[in-house]
Design a protein around this motif. Sequence first.
Motif, short mmCIF file in Angstrom:
data_model
loop_
_atom_site.label_atom_id
_atom_site.label_comp_id
_atom_site.label_asym_id
_atom_site.label_seq_id
_atom_site.Cartn_x
_atom_site.Cartn_y
_atom_site.Cartn_z
N LEU A 229 -9.16 6.68 -3.55
CA LEU A 229 -9.89 6.42 -2.91
C LEU A 229 -10.33 5.09 -3.00
N VAL A 230 -10.96 4.75 -4.13
CA VAL A 230 -11.36 2.98 -4.01
C VAL A 230 -9.75 1.53 -3.36
N ILE B 275 -8.41 2.61 -1.28
CA ILE B 275 -7.79 2.83 0.05
C ILE B 275 -9.12 1.93 0.82
N MET B 276 -10.07 2.30 0.56
CA MET B 276 -11.11 1.71 0.75
C MET B 276 -11.46 0.33 0.85
N LEU B 277 -10.21 -0.36 -0.05
CA LEU B 277 -10.06 -1.50 -0.18
C LEU B 277 -9.48 -2.45 0.83
N VAL C 51 -8.62 -0.39 3.44
CA VAL C 51 -9.64 -0.75 5.53
C VAL C 51 -11.02 -2.28 5.25
N VAL C 52 -11.39 -2.02 3.75
CA VAL C 52 -12.10 -3.76 4.37
C VAL C 52 -11.05 -4.96 4.43
N GLU D 71 1.07 -1.32 0.22
CA GLU D 71 0.27 -0.34 -0.01
C GLU D 71 0.75 1.62 -0.46
#
Length: 136
Positions: free
Chosen positions: A94-95, A97-99, A101-102, A71
Amino acid sequence: MLLWPLLVYGAIVLSLVVLIMGLSYVLGQRHNDRATGQPYEGGIMSAGSARLRFSSQFYLVAMLFVIFDVETVFILAWAIAFRDLGWYGYIGVLVFIMLLVVVLIYEWRNGALDFGPDGKKILRAYKRMLNKPAEK
């Protein structure tokens, strides 16, 4: 073809490797003491088998390290090309980083971030110990 620079580079690298190995062989010390052929790790002589079983928590922590190490590389590359990428790059990161976070939530739920004993179990055991009548 422009393949000759690659061949010249390969020949130079190979000749340097042979030269260094040859010099090491000619100039290096040769001794055959008692412990020369035995494996040695950090000052401790090895005992037993090297085949160890690791807990699944080890692999979850390793997965966390790999994910968040990769990352860093991707986000650094995005930051360098920030102005060239524009809004598409911003939405893409952003997508990404959202992945991440998941994945972090998944790892958290599976207990990869639970190091040491469970605090609630320790408190329950401590309360039971306090409520237990004193032995005579």
